[in-house]
Design a protein around this motif. Sequence first.
Motif, PDB file in Angstrom:
ATOM      1  N   ARG A 315       0.768  -1.016  -0.024  1.00 10.01           N
ATOM      2  CA  ARG A 315       0.136   0.254   0.111  1.00 10.01           C
ATOM      3  C   ARG A 315       0.904   1.169  -0.021  1.00 10.01           C
ATOM      4  O   ARG A 315       1.701   1.353   0.859  1.00 10.01           O
ATOM      5  CB  ARG A 315      -0.791  -0.002   1.181  1.00 10.01           C
ATOM      6  N   LEU A 316       0.631   2.154  -0.879  1.00 10.28           N
ATOM      7  CA  LEU A 316       1.314   3.505  -0.969  1.00 10.28           C
ATOM      8  C   LEU A 316       0.494   4.445  -0.296  1.00 10.28           C
ATOM      9  O   LEU A 316      -0.619   4.767  -0.850  1.00 10.28           O
ATOM     10  CB  LEU A 316       1.560   3.801  -2.518  1.00 10.28           C
ATOM     11  N   GLY A 324       5.466  10.783 -10.843  1.00 14.25           N
ATOM     12  CA  GLY A 324       5.490   9.438 -11.015  1.00 14.25           C
ATOM     13  C   GLY A 324       4.406   8.599 -10.364  1.00 14.25           C
ATOM     14  O   GLY A 324       3.828   7.648 -11.096  1.00 14.25           O
ATOM     15  N   MET A 325       3.689   9.041  -9.341  1.00 13.94           N
ATOM     16  CA  MET A 325       2.430   8.581  -9.021  1.00 13.94           C
ATOM     17  C   MET A 325       1.414   9.188  -9.709  1.00 13.94           C
ATOM     18  O   MET A 325       0.434   8.342 -10.016  1.00 13.94           O
ATOM     19  CB  MET A 325       2.129   9.261  -7.446  1.00 13.94           C
ATOM     20  N   ASN A 407      12.093   0.869  -8.704  1.00 16.04           N
ATOM     21  CA  ASN A 407      10.908   1.487  -9.210  1.00 16.04           C
ATOM     22  C   ASN A 407      10.675   2.643  -8.549  1.00 16.04           C
ATOM     23  O   ASN A 407       9.285   3.053  -8.221  1.00 16.04           O
ATOM     24  CB  ASN A 407       9.721   0.669  -9.182  1.00 16.04           C
ATOM     25  N   ALA A 408      11.583   3.209  -7.704  1.00 19.15           N
ATOM     26  CA  ALA A 408      11.198   4.510  -6.772  1.00 19.15           C
ATOM     27  C   ALA A 408      10.490   5.685  -7.325  1.00 19.15           C
ATOM     28  O   ALA A 408       9.652   6.242  -6.838  1.00 19.15           O
ATOM     29  CB  ALA A 408      12.463   4.836  -6.071  1.00 19.15           C
ATOM     30  N   HIS A 409      10.827   5.723  -8.786  1.00 21.27           N
ATOM     31  CA  HIS A 409      10.075   6.654  -9.582  1.00 21.27           C
ATOM     32  C   HIS A 409       8.616   6.588  -9.733  1.00 21.27           C
ATOM     33  O   HIS A 409       7.826   7.456  -9.564  1.00 21.27           O
ATOM     34  CB  HIS A 409      10.876   7.054 -10.825  1.00 21.27           C
ATOM     35  N   LEU A 410       8.033   5.356  -9.629  1.00 27.83           N
ATOM     36  CA  LEU A 410       6.835   5.073  -9.544  1.00 27.83           C
ATOM     37  C   LEU A 410       6.137   5.230  -8.258  1.00 27.83           C
ATOM     38  O   LEU A 410       4.856   5.348  -8.140  1.00 27.83           O
ATOM     39  CB  LEU A 410       6.554   3.615  -9.924  1.00 27.83           C
ATOM     40  N   LEU A 411       6.723   5.543  -7.150  1.00 29.04           N
ATOM     41  CA  LEU A 411       6.546   5.713  -5.810  1.00 29.04           C
ATOM     42  C   LEU A 411       6.609   7.352  -5.413  1.00 29.04           C
ATOM     43  O   LEU A 411       6.328   7.429  -4.027  1.00 29.04           O
ATOM     44  CB  LEU A 411       7.178   4.622  -4.904  1.00 29.04           C
ATOM     45  N   GLY A 412       7.242   8.083  -6.321  1.00 31.54           N
ATOM     46  CA  GLY A 412       7.247   9.448  -6.229  1.00 31.54           C
ATOM     47  C   GLY A 412       8.526   9.738  -5.275  1.00 31.54           C
ATOM     48  O   GLY A 412       8.322  10.601  -4.474  1.00 31.54           O
ATOM     49  N   SER A 413       9.478   8.983  -5.631  1.00 32.99           N
ATOM     50  CA  SER A 413      10.589   9.185  -4.754  1.00 32.99           C
ATOM     51  C   SER A 413      11.746   8.821  -5.658  1.00 32.99           C
ATOM     52  O   SER A 413      11.717   8.078  -6.461  1.00 32.99           O
ATOM     53  CB  SER A 413      10.585   8.241  -3.433  1.00 32.99           C
ATOM     54  N   THR A 414      13.048   9.518  -5.254  1.00 37.82           N
ATOM     55  CA  THR A 414      14.414   9.232  -5.867  1.00 37.82           C
ATOM     56  C   THR A 414      15.085   8.159  -5.074  1.00 37.82           C
ATOM     57  O   THR A 414      16.160   7.842  -5.390  1.00 37.82           O
ATOM     58  CB  THR A 414      15.337  10.441  -5.973  1.00 37.82           C
ATOM     59  N   ALA A 559       0.727   9.296 -21.882  1.00 42.13           N
ATOM     60  CA  ALA A 559       1.708   8.614 -22.896  1.00 42.13           C
ATOM     61  C   ALA A 559       3.033   8.157 -22.349  1.00 42.13           C
ATOM     62  O   ALA A 559       3.553   7.303 -23.193  1.00 42.13           O
ATOM     63  CB  ALA A 559       1.788   9.390 -24.271  1.00 42.13           C
ATOM     64  N   ARG A 560       3.251   8.581 -21.233  1.00 43.07           N
ATOM     65  CA  ARG A 560       4.615   8.209 -20.640  1.00 43.07           C
ATOM     66  C   ARG A 560       4.747   6.721 -20.429  1.00 43.07           C
ATOM     67  O   ARG A 560       3.807   6.215 -19.814  1.00 43.07           O
ATOM     68  CB  ARG A 560       4.797   9.092 -19.332  1.00 43.07           C
ATOM     69  N   PRO A 561       6.038   6.007 -20.925  1.00 44.60           N
ATOM     70  CA  PRO A 561       6.031   4.629 -21.014  1.00 44.60           C
ATOM     71  C   PRO A 561       6.019   4.344 -19.189  1.00 44.60           C
ATOM     72  O   PRO A 561       5.200   3.178 -18.945  1.00 44.60           O
ATOM     73  CB  PRO A 561       7.347   4.405 -21.192  1.00 44.60           C
ATOM     74  N   GLU A 562       6.473   4.825 -18.353  1.00 43.96           N
ATOM     75  CA  GLU A 562       6.622   4.583 -16.854  1.00 43.96           C
ATOM     76  C   GLU A 562       5.052   4.843 -16.355  1.00 43.96           C
ATOM     77  O   GLU A 562       4.584   3.882 -15.434  1.00 43.96           O
ATOM     78  CB  GLU A 562       7.480   5.407 -16.092  1.00 43.96           C
ATOM     79  N   ALA A 563       4.141   5.803 -16.890  1.00 45.38           N
ATOM     80  CA  ALA A 563       3.087   5.886 -16.243  1.00 45.38           C
ATOM     81  C   ALA A 563       2.110   4.521 -16.931  1.00 45.38           C
ATOM     82  O   ALA A 563       1.147   4.110 -16.040  1.00 45.38           O
ATOM     83  CB  ALA A 563       2.388   7.401 -16.788  1.00 45.38           C
TER      84      ALA A 563
END
Length: 766
Positions: A315-316, A324-325, A407-414, A559-563
């Motif tokens: 859970r995030l 990223g989120m 995958n920290a960028h998908l969690l809103g973090s570096t 359209a971003r691939p990570e999103a």
Amino acid sequence: MSAADDLSAPFELASPAFAMYQLLKELCLNNAEFFRRDDSEGGQRLHAGFLAVGDHVGLVAPLVHRLRRVAPSFDFNSSTPGNGYRSFNSVVDMCVVHGVKLCRQICDGRDSFLFRKSHYAKEVEACGHLLASLGSCLQLLQTMLSWGRPGELFSPEAENHTAEELLRHTEAINMYCFYGRCLGFQYCESMQKILKTISIMMASFSELYYSRPGLLSQATATLVTGGRYLLDPELRARRLVNISQYATVDFCKSFWLLSEMELLGRVPGMVCPAVAVNKVISIPPEPLEHARPDGSRVAVPIPDAHIGTAPVQARLLSAARREGMEMGEGRDARGQPVLPPSSALVIHCHGGGFVSQSSHSHEMYLREWACQLGVPVLSVDYSLAPRAPFPRALQEVLYAYCWALHNAHLLGSTAEKVVLVGDSAGANLNLGVAMKCVELGLRRPDGLFLAYVPVLVSFLPSPSRLLCIMDPLLPFGFMMRCLKAYACPGDGAGSPRSSASGKDDTESFEEVSESDLLELAAHKSAVSGGGSDTLTTVSLASLGSRPEADQSPEEPASARPEADGMLDRYVLRCDTDSQGREVPVLTTEPGGDEQVLFEAPCEPGLSARLGLAVSSLTSSVANTLGLASSRKPAACWQPREHTAGSRSPVAQLDALHHRSPSEEFQFQVPKDPYLSPYYASDDVLRQLPPTSILSLQLDPCLDDCVMFARRLDRLGCRVSLDVVDGLPHGFLNFSAFSKEAHGGSMLCVKRIRDLLGLARQGDGVQ
């Protein structure tokens, strides 16, 4: 001079430390003399009761004095007083304070025409039984002192004394007195009320669990039995002690599951700070590699123990949406700007004895932590025992940790700073993950925050572990059954069924962790037609929180691939918006095109919502019991003293049994350092990151925390220890209802912030 020799030191009752003991004895003598001339039954009971309390004070005070002299040698350091010996001194002190208050209350009202002799006679007798039992505990502690070396709570000599030997010593202790009229006397006042309420709920729930009447009769029975246990503390004590001694781990799981029922599950959204992001994420079991500092790469083990490969749920939570989120760009659904990624990330593991609860049941404090820290929090929903015993949970948490780093960028973090945070069983898992990182050459976390952590998953004798005989939330029987289910599945703890391929012999849907199934059961669709109690049909990826109201669906993916990857593979559905309101979310099944859209009903008024919540309470309880019975249809109540047909389960719950705890708890726990980090080698422990430990003066795991902190300190590790008084094990789940528990939660926030290296914000944290 050894600890045992120091026990022969003379005792002076007139010393300032024992002024309260002397006061209690004087008040008892005064009241006893007053009621000596009263020929009524109540008067004579009061006379005898006060004499007994006075005698017990005289017997207990020297024992407390002797332990008080040696207790400081077991502390972590001079500035952090705390260990099991100090804890029992504190418990006896609180019992004396309770007795003084009772004596003064009787002194003030004994001349009144409305004075209730029978009521106060029971109160005085209960106080006498309490002091007598504490005296037995203190004598046992003196025996334990002779088992070990001075200053060592877990010493090599103590290992020569088995758990069965300690249990035989406890047979003379009257545990009923700790769960009746004096229940929770050792805790702060706000927690006393909470613990009494929970104890009444547990006693009432036991009748529903074992009798399983119809839905309407369940609601009626809950009201009737709850009132009965409120008015009859002795009946409640018998029920709770017998539950602790005889109930199976399935009962523990089912009762702790109540915090995730539809009614109670809505409490965090009502009383806790709102968060902008509350998403359940499904982490697929895919090959994952990690780069070592020397440039080589290592494959991260995919969880496969006991139940085969399956997604790991997490859970995030975040107080603000970050890049990223967000699946749109520039602004979130409410028009607020999207913040840049945070440099920090908190990865959390929940407690629950390795057998119960989830990230949802711990939202009570996680929401506030996310807001106070201002960084994303990822809480891992690992699989639970007995279906998934050790080392399954450790494998999943390690995999989730490595996935979060990649995958920290998908969690809103570096992920420049990553801290592992956990309480109780979750803290134990975090320690195992940090040691695994050392072993495999993975990136270590930048810090560990461990709340009331068990580091020695075995019942070796220790003074603080004796506190479990009087702990309303973690009684001895519950603790041992959870330990057995997680660490010794082959000893009848309910080992999972396995096929020849090594996977669990169940349907594919059941390969999801049990915590996810329970969460799904607790969070039925709010819009199922006709008030049906059936579960909403969802895909594997849509195991998450219930749909939320008064919001439009989230924006389509960019359209971003990570999103796109986040939407297609990981995101389930949002739990709350920035105002804490429920929002429906379009979810996508991993690897397929099927979509399930949860429609949102119009948000009713407060009174209507409360009415709907109350009406759903009994159906949620019924559904919980239905899951419990379907998982284990065999009888859960089989005490050795009775044949299957001699008495009903409910009658046995209220009976006074004389049973040795050592009859059942005869099993050996393997000395695996990933199960018990206390057994880890010095070379591994030296490489642990900075560690902050928080424990409680009245926690059965206190000695674990003290000895582990002392060992890390001797190895030159950066470690701190806080010992908080007046709170029980698991207090974080009550931070919204207790001022003292909330203060402890804010201390946790401060320690996590220190580990992250964040500047203190104006949030009231001292």
